[in-house]
Structure formats: C-alpha cells, structure tokens
Design an enzyme around this catalytic site. Structure first.
Site, PDB file in Angstrom:
ATOM      1  N   ASP A  70       0.803  -1.225   0.000  1.00 15.93           N
ATOM      2  CA  ASP A  70       0.000   0.000   0.000  1.00 15.93           C
ATOM      3  C   ASP A  70       0.829   1.266   0.000  1.00 15.93           C
ATOM      4  O   ASP A  70       0.318   2.353  -0.248  1.00 15.93           O
ATOM      5  CB  ASP A  70      -0.847   0.050   1.278  1.00 15.93           C
ATOM      6  CG  ASP A  70      -2.033  -0.862   1.202  1.00 15.93           C
ATOM      7  OD1 ASP A  70      -2.670  -0.902   0.151  1.00 15.93           O
ATOM      8  OD2 ASP A  70      -2.318  -1.536   2.210  1.00 15.93           O
TER       9      ASP A  70
HETATM   10  C1  BGC Z   1      -0.006   1.427   6.245  1.00 16.47           C
HETATM   11  C2  BGC Z   1      -0.320   0.187   5.454  1.00 16.47           C
HETATM   12  C3  BGC Z   1      -1.816   0.122   5.275  1.00 16.47           C
HETATM   13  C4  BGC Z   1      -2.289   1.383   4.589  1.00 16.47           C
HETATM   14  C5  BGC Z   1      -3.755   1.394   4.266  1.00 16.47           C
HETATM   15  C6  BGC Z   1      -0.593   2.628   5.578  1.00 16.47           C
HETATM   16  O1  BGC Z   1      -0.380   3.731   6.349  1.00 16.47           O
HETATM   17  O2  BGC Z   1       1.377   1.541   6.421  1.00 16.47           O
HETATM   18  O3  BGC Z   1       0.197  -0.954   6.066  1.00 16.47           O
HETATM   19  O4  BGC Z   1      -2.153  -0.979   4.529  1.00 16.47           O
HETATM   20  O5  BGC Z   1      -1.951   2.495   5.355  1.00 16.47           O
HETATM   21  O6  BGC Z   1      -4.570   1.829   5.269  1.00 16.47           O
HETATM   22  C1  NOJ Z   2      -1.731  -3.733   5.248  1.00 12.71           C
HETATM   23  C2  NOJ Z   2      -2.871  -4.008   4.348  1.00 12.71           C
HETATM   24  O1  NOJ Z   2      -3.946  -4.498   5.077  1.00 12.71           O
HETATM   25  C3  NOJ Z   2      -2.505  -4.983   3.280  1.00 12.71           C
HETATM   26  O2  NOJ Z   2      -3.543  -5.088   2.364  1.00 12.71           O
HETATM   27  C4  NOJ Z   2      -1.245  -4.548   2.604  1.00 12.71           C
HETATM   28  O3  NOJ Z   2      -0.952  -5.466   1.621  1.00 12.71           O
HETATM   29  C5  NOJ Z   2      -0.133  -4.332   3.580  1.00 12.71           C
HETATM   30  N1  NOJ Z   2      -0.555  -3.373   4.523  1.00 12.71           N
HETATM   31  C6  NOJ Z   2       1.177  -3.908   2.916  1.00 12.71           C
HETATM   32  O4  NOJ Z   2       1.181  -2.553   2.641  1.00 12.71           O
END
Ligand code: BGC
Ligand code: NOJ
Length: 815
Positions: free
Chosen positions: A496
């Site tokens: 993400d």
């Molecule tokens: C986090 C991710 C998360 C994303 C979506 C980011 O700030 O680091 O792990 O999946 O937000 O909410």
């Molecule tokens: C948390 C999210 O829930 C997941 O979908 C994602 O792949 C990881 N963060 C990595 O960014």
C-alpha cells in the site's frame, strides 16, 4: 541495593506458557509488555478482551454498531471494557482481571482459549473465576463469575459489574460531543439495564446488560458512579460500598449492577452477566405501553438464567471449535509445530476472516472495514473450516467489483457496500479475487459458484455469473499494461505504501487516495508475478469448466507476462520491484536505496518464474544474503533515509519500520512457499520459524506482542532496535503462514480432483501424520522420509489422492 528498573525486571520475567491440552495460552502476570488480547465471538457479535479485562464489543460492525466504548491513546493502554470490582467490607476493592483497580492480587492467571477468556485470581482468601465468551448463535457476551470464600471466616462482599456504553457510531462517539452529551438514554428493570440511545428516533436496536441474580443496586450515570474527579480505578460508589440508582439522560451512560453477597467459609456464589444486542423490526419498535420492545433481551436473559445453560453454552463453544479444527490436524514429534498447526494458526485465520483489518487493538475499528485483497487472502486459511461462509464472502467481495474489472478497495461489513472514500485503483486487487475463488473451488469442488449471479458495484440488474467477474479481473490486468508490458501499478499493489503515482507534498494527505489513481508509466513486477500465478490458475479453472479456447488465450498472455518479467523485471541477481512514473527501476542494483525488495522474490518464484532457468534460486539466495535478519526477512534494503515523493508512503517511515524495511510478516510465508517451489526444505523452515510466534515465546520481552498470534510488522535491523513487533492479530500473515506450513512444507494441497501430497521437509522433520477432512472424507496421511518417493492410498499406489466416497482413508507417503 537499588531496585531493578523496569526493563531489568522484564527480562527475568516469564509472561506465561502454552497449555496445548486445553488449547489455551496462560498468562501469569497482568504486566505483559503490551495488552495481550483475545477475540470473543465467531459470527455477528464480537468482542476483544485483553489480559487485564480491557477491550470493546460490537455487533457486526466495529464502527457503526459499537456497544462498549474504547479509549484511544489511553494511558495505561487498556482502560475500558468490562469493569468488575470485588469489594469485601472494609477492604480495598480489587478486579479479577487486575485492571481497572490495579490492586495487587495474591494470584492471577488469564487463560486465553478459543473464543473465550478465563481469569483466575485471588485476594485475601477470596477466589474469582471469570469466564467471558459469546455463546454460539446468540448476539451477546456472557461473563460468568464465580466467587469463592477460601478463608475461615464469613465474608460480606459486594460485586460490581459495569459497562460503559459507546453511543453506537464509534467515530461520532469519539468526537461529536456537542451532540453526544445530550442524547444518552437508558431504561432500568430489575437486574437489567438497557442502553437505548437514539432508539427514539432512527435506530431499531438497543444494548442490554443483565445478570441472573438479584441485585442490590444500580447506576447508569457515569459521573455519579465514579464521583467528581473519579476514575475507573476507584469509583466513588465502590469506595462507599453503595449504589446511587442514578438514571441517565444525556451525559455518559453506563450500566452498573451491584450484588451483595455473604459467603460462608468455603461457600461460593455464581452470577452470569449478559452483555447483549437486540434488534426490532422497524415498524414494531415499541411495546404496548410505549417502551422499547425487549423480546430478544428477555429471551436471552431467560435462557441464561440458569447456570446449567451457561455450562451448556460453554460446552457448545468447545464442540464448535473441535469441529472446526478437526478439518486439519498435525501429529508430529515437534510440539511447537503441532501447537501452531492445530490451534493457533487456524484460530488466527478465523479471527482475520471475521475481522479482516477492521477491529483490533491497533486497528481502531473506526477506519478500514473489510479490505478487498485482505479478505480474499484471509480466505486461504479459513476455507477448510467453514466453506459456506467462504462462499458467501467471495460473493460479497465480488459484488464491490466494477464492471471494468477494477474494484473498490474496501467495504463496510454492515452494509457490504464499497467504500467510496478510498475508492479503487489498487491494481493487484482484481487478481486476489481469482486466487480466492480458485482456492474455494479446489477445497469444495463447488463449481456451481461460478454461475452465481453477482452484481457489479452492488447495482441491482447488473448481475453476471461469478465466472464473468473473474474474467474481468484478468482482463483488467491485461488491458492495463505499461511501457515494459508489465501491469500498471495504479495507486499501489500489495504494498500500500509504494505509491508511484502520488507525488504528495501536502502533509496529512492520504498517500492512498491523493494523486491520480493511475499513471500510464509506473508498473509493478509484483502484479506481473501475481498474473503469472493466478491467471494461470484461472486458465486451469477454465479448462475444468470447458472453456478451452479462452484458456489457451489466457495461457498465451501468461507466457508473455513471464517473458516480460524475465526481460524487464530481472535485475541480474534478483527480481526488480517496479518501474516508477519516470520509467526508472525500483528495487534494483541501480538504486542507491531500496535496492532489493522481498515481494517480487517470493511471488515470482511462487509463480514458477525462473525456476527452470536459475533466476529463482538466485533470487532466493539474494533474499537470504541481503534481507534475512534474526527476526525474519525484511521488506527491503537499504531502507530509505529520506522522503521521496516519487515513491510515496514507503519512504515516510523511519528506516526499519513498517513498509520501509521492517520484517513485514505477511510476505515472509511467500519466501517459505518459494523455497518449497525450488525444493529447499531447510531454508523454507528456517524462514517459517523466524516469524513464528511459538518460536518467539522466550523473546517476548523484545517481541512484545502476543506469543500466540502473528503481528503485522517487526522492526528491522535498520531501526537500530530490531525485533519489536506491532499490530498483532489482523494480518495476512495468519492465512499465509498456515498455507506455508500446511501446504508448502507439510505438502497437503487441495486440488480439483483430490489431494496432492508434496512435502518439502527440513532435516529436522522426518515423519508426521496429517489428518485432513476434505469433501466429506477424513484422510489420514502418514508421511515418512526414506529417500524414495511413493504414495499409496489404502494400500494402492497412486500419484495423488483421488476423491473418495468413504469416510476415512489411509494414505502412506514416503519422500
Ligand atoms: C499502512 C499500510 C496500510 C495502509 C492502508 C498505511 O499507512 O502503512 O500498512 O495498509 O496504510 O490503510
Ligand atoms: C496492510 C494491508 O492491510 C494490506 O492489504 C497490505 O498489503 C499491507 N498493509 C502492505 O502494505
């Protein structure tokens, strides 16, 4: 001698131990490094409970239908939840869960089991046993409390049970005080308090807190109960050994019951408190005298009026879990593996299936609902337990897909509608749907699901068979390729925080939603690998259902993608991660930071890319060489040391944290699976163990999170302080770790026409048996390392285990 400081005390301290026979983790001190929690509930009503009694409860949706208030950023972390006070005349009040009173206990034990938590504690000759769980089929929690006088004198004791209501919508509850403090309403009946805020207007649900005993007093107004300047650790009412019969309107509603009991030496009292949710038809909200209709509460309270019914509900919960876990059981000489495979892996898979990433101690339940990619992956570890629920989930997820094959990224569990605030544009999402559907059909043989009329974006009239959704998923990737013939990344792929089209310079702006949702240049090698894996699986599925021509065309596109990866995604010693919006490589030796990333190494090899030609092995060797630390495989090295707007959120974290080079556990099992693809059992098992909670128990004072479940992230070496885990419970690590152990290492893989057994074993594991329930038959699969490959099914040689119509089948495998 100086008193030891806190960290010294901790490093000598044991926090608890596994009790495998009872399938429990036993915490022996309230002073764990972080709240160590458990989940209650398996279908509609859920609660979290920590080892000090904190946590919150909700019905279906942690944001929209929350029953108990939770204090964000509270100090200490765990003030909130279910407050129980024991007050012996003239003595200090204490809590069976230690909090909120913090009165030192003579004995304390917290047993987190499957869907229940039990506290066993003692103070001044009074012993409490408090078990909390959600009975199967009911929308309530039971808090079953027994108090025993272990002393030699009669004791006069007051028991207070107290819940603090959340005003339903947890976001409003935490911010809209100008309204909130004027809306609370409750109704009081003997032994039951009803929370009916907003019922008079647009809600048709209420909460209740009752007890199957005669009460001596109650309160519903928090300020009255706590007293001016009071707090939960020492409520005025408890200190004064009384109740004020306060009736709330507006302000802060609570429900508090007081029980006065006299206990002879050896005598005990048992009371079951019920925290419940009730709902009425919109047009039948009121009873004849204009009060809230309470049929549900009355039925449930009557049902649990008798302790025998509470015992029966406990037994039913245990039987429910026995049944669930009976679909997969490992018998091996390795205690830790058995423990993980048979209890904690599967348990966490159920929790992530239920919660996705919505509600934990780190996911506040107010933000993300169900994630598209998250829920698809959660299914891999859950599907064998309750396939019907997995089927329903697949349809729910597919229903938020758009007609062009792209999808909403999240949906709200209550409404099941896509979340427009986040929108779409995460270009890995569509392929996870294919992965989930294939996994479900291989488990169940339910090809009929492919016919299920499934809407696009939940629009009535737009229904198309599920197969059409899969087709559009695959089609979306094929039609969104960049300059190197690799898939466009969009807002982000699995990671993400790799936001190649965002270019954010405004603080506070979301990296996930700002900037264009798609650039025409930035590409993802990771999605390419997913395509090679899952489009190939789609092609195979097409063959199963007779779409040969389409299958051939999909396979050709897979080959083309594979060529593109080897041509543009190979960096010489590992796979590149992506191309940014300028067409420059990410995760390449050409980069000054972020030279190698974990995700493409795992996924390309899992997809079979470079297995024949040697790139796969090289990539995994490089992974070990550069990314492997004591606590697992880190996401990238070297970590980014400055913010790079062309890369986005990934470079916003300090080095060694989160996506910027922590051990982001979710992708470690991909390396385990990849190692198994190239047949390296020792390396596969080595990575498995490094992040496995049962193997980290003795490092709890560093690791900090619960030793019975996975966490999302563990600080990496670059943090300067490696090994600290964060964000326990709701992580894709749950399902992938179970898959990596059960399928990649132990090798039992469901397929369309039966089970395949293809173990990839480390030296330290020579022999085991897996009992696997699969399409109605129990397979007892005994695997032994002999150096020779063979498989016999009830004595007959075979190359896989074909489907059987008997009840049990014995399989002997040698490798
Ligand atoms: C986090 C991710 C998360 C994303 C979506 C980011 O700030 O680091 O792990 O999946 O937000 O909410
Ligand atoms: C948390 C999210 O829930 C997941 O979908 C994602 O792949 C990881 N963060 C990595 O960014």
């Amino acid at each position: 001698m100086n008193a030891p400081n806190e960290s010294e005390v901790r490093s000598f301290m044991q926090y608890g131990h596994f009790d495998d026979a009872r399938k429990e983790y036993v915490i022996t001190t309230p002073n764990t490094p972080l709240p160590w929690i458990n989940y209650l509930g398996s279908e509609d009503f859920f609660g979290m409970i920590s080892n000090t009694g904190g946590g919150y409860a909700f019905y279906r949706d942690a944001k929209l239908q929350r029953l108990l208030r939770y204090r964000y950023n509270s100090v200490p972390a765990d003030v909130g939840g279910r407050f129980y006070y024991i007050k012996e005349r003239g003595k200090a009040a204490w809590s069976p869960a230690f909090l909120p009173t913090k009165t030192p206990l003579d004995a304390y034990e917290c047993r987190h089991g499957l869907g229940y938590t039990t506290f066993l504690s003692e103070k001044d000759g009074l012993a409490a046993e408090l078990t909390l769980f959600v009975p199967i089929g009911e929308t309530c929690e039971l808090h079953d409390l027994t108090l025993t006088n272990r002393g030699t004198l009669e004791k006069r004791v007051q028991i207070y049970g107290c819940m603090e209501w959340c005003l339903w919508n947890a976001v409003d509850d935490a911010q809209n005080y100008q309204r909130n403090l004027n809306i609370a309403e409750s109704e009081v009946e003997p032994s039951t308090i009803y929370h009916v805020t907003e019922y008079r207007e647009r809600r048709n649900h209420y909460a209740y807190y009752g007890v199957n005993a005669e009460t001596s007093g109650f309160d519903t107004d928090r300020n009255t109960f706590l007293g001016h300047m009071g707090d939960w650790s020492a409520p005025r009412a408890v200190a004064e050994e009384t109740s004020y019969a306060s009736h709330i309107t507006g302000w802060y509603p609570i429900a508090c019951h007081r029980l006065d009991v006299t206990l002879a030496p050896g005598g005990s009292v048992r009371a079951c408190f019920v925290l419940g949710y009730g709902e009425n038809p919109k047009d039948a909200k009121w009873d004849a005298d204009g009060r809230v209709r309470k049929d549900t509460a009355r039925r449930v309270l009557a049902k649990f009026a008798d302790s025998a019914a509470v015992d029966a509900a406990r037994a039913e919960l245990a039987a429910y879990w026995d049944r669930l876990l009976s679909s997969y059981r490992l018998v091996s000489p390795n205690e830790k593996l058995n423990r993980m495979a048979n209890i904690w892996h599967q348990y966490q898979c159920m929790v992530t299936f239920n919660m996705s990433r919505s509600a934990s101690y780190y996911e506040t339940g107010t933000g993300r609902g169900m994630g598209f990619r998250d829920s698809c992956q959660d299914l891999f570890g859950f599907v064998h337990m309750v396939p019907e629920r997995a089927r329903e989930r697949i349809i729910d997820i597919a229903s938020i897909q758009f007609a062009d094959g792209s999808t909403y990224h999240q949906y709200q569990p209550l409404t099941k509608r896509g979340n427009a605030d986040i929108g779409s544009g995460f270009n890995d999402d569509p392929l996870w749907l294919v992965a989930a559907a294939v996994c479900y059909i291989k488990e169940t043989g339910d090809f009929a699901v492919l016919e299920h009329p499934t809407p696009f974006n939940n629009k009535p009239g737009s229904e198309a068979p599920l197969l059409e959704h899969l087709r559009r998923s695959v089609g979306y990737i094929r039609s969104h390729l960049g300059p190197h013939g690799l898939p466009l990344i969009g807002r982000a792929d699995w990671n993400d925080c790799l936001n190649l089209n965002c270019f954010s310079e405004t603080s506070g702006e979301s990296f996930q939603t700002s900037g264009p949702s798609e650039g025409p240049v930035a590409e993802s090698v990771f999605i390419a690998a997913m395509y090679v894996k899952y489009a190939a699986e789609y092609a195979e599925l097409l063959e199963q259902v007779g779409y040969e021509a389409e299958s051939v065309s999909v396979r050709l596109s897979v080959q083309e993608m594979e060529r593109a990866v080897l041509k543009h995604g190979w960096d010489g010693a590992w796979f590149r991660r992506a191309y940014d919006a300028f067409g420059d490589p990410v995760g390449s030796k050409e980069c000054d930071e972020g030279r190698i990333f974990i995700e493409p190494q795992g996924f390309c090899v899992m997809a079979g890319i470079g297995v024949e030609t040697g790139e796969a092995k090289k990539a995994l060797d490089s992974t070990r060489e550069h990314l492997l630390g004591e606590y697992g495989v880190e996401l990238l090295v070297p970590c980014y040391t400055r913010y790079r707007k062309e890369l986005g959120e990934i470079s916003s974290y300090p080095p060694g944290f989160k996506e910027n080079g922590s051990v982001f556990c979710h992708n470690n099992p991909w390396i385990v699976c990849a190692e198994a693809v190239i047949g390296r059992g020792n390396e596969a098992f080595d990575v498995y163990k490094r992040i496995c909670p049962a193997y980290l128990e003795d490092k709890s004072d560093v690791h900090e999170t619960e030793p019975y479940c996975y966490s999302q992230t563990v600080t990496g070496r670059a943090s300067g302080n490696p090994g600290h885990a964060k964000n326990s419970w709701l992580t894709g690590t749950a399902s992938w770790s179970f898959v990596s152990l059960s399928q990649a290492i132990l090798g039992v893989k469901p397929d369309y026409d039966g089970l395949r057994v293809e173990p990839c074993l480390p030296d330290e594991l020579d022999e085991y048996t897996v009992e696997r329930r699969f399409r109605g038959c129990l397979y007892r699969i005994h695997v032994k390392k002999t150096g020779e490959q063979s498989l016999t099914v009830d004595g007959k040689r075979a190359d896989r285990i074909p489907l059987q119509d008997r009840e049990t089948v014995t399989v002997e495998v040698t490798v």
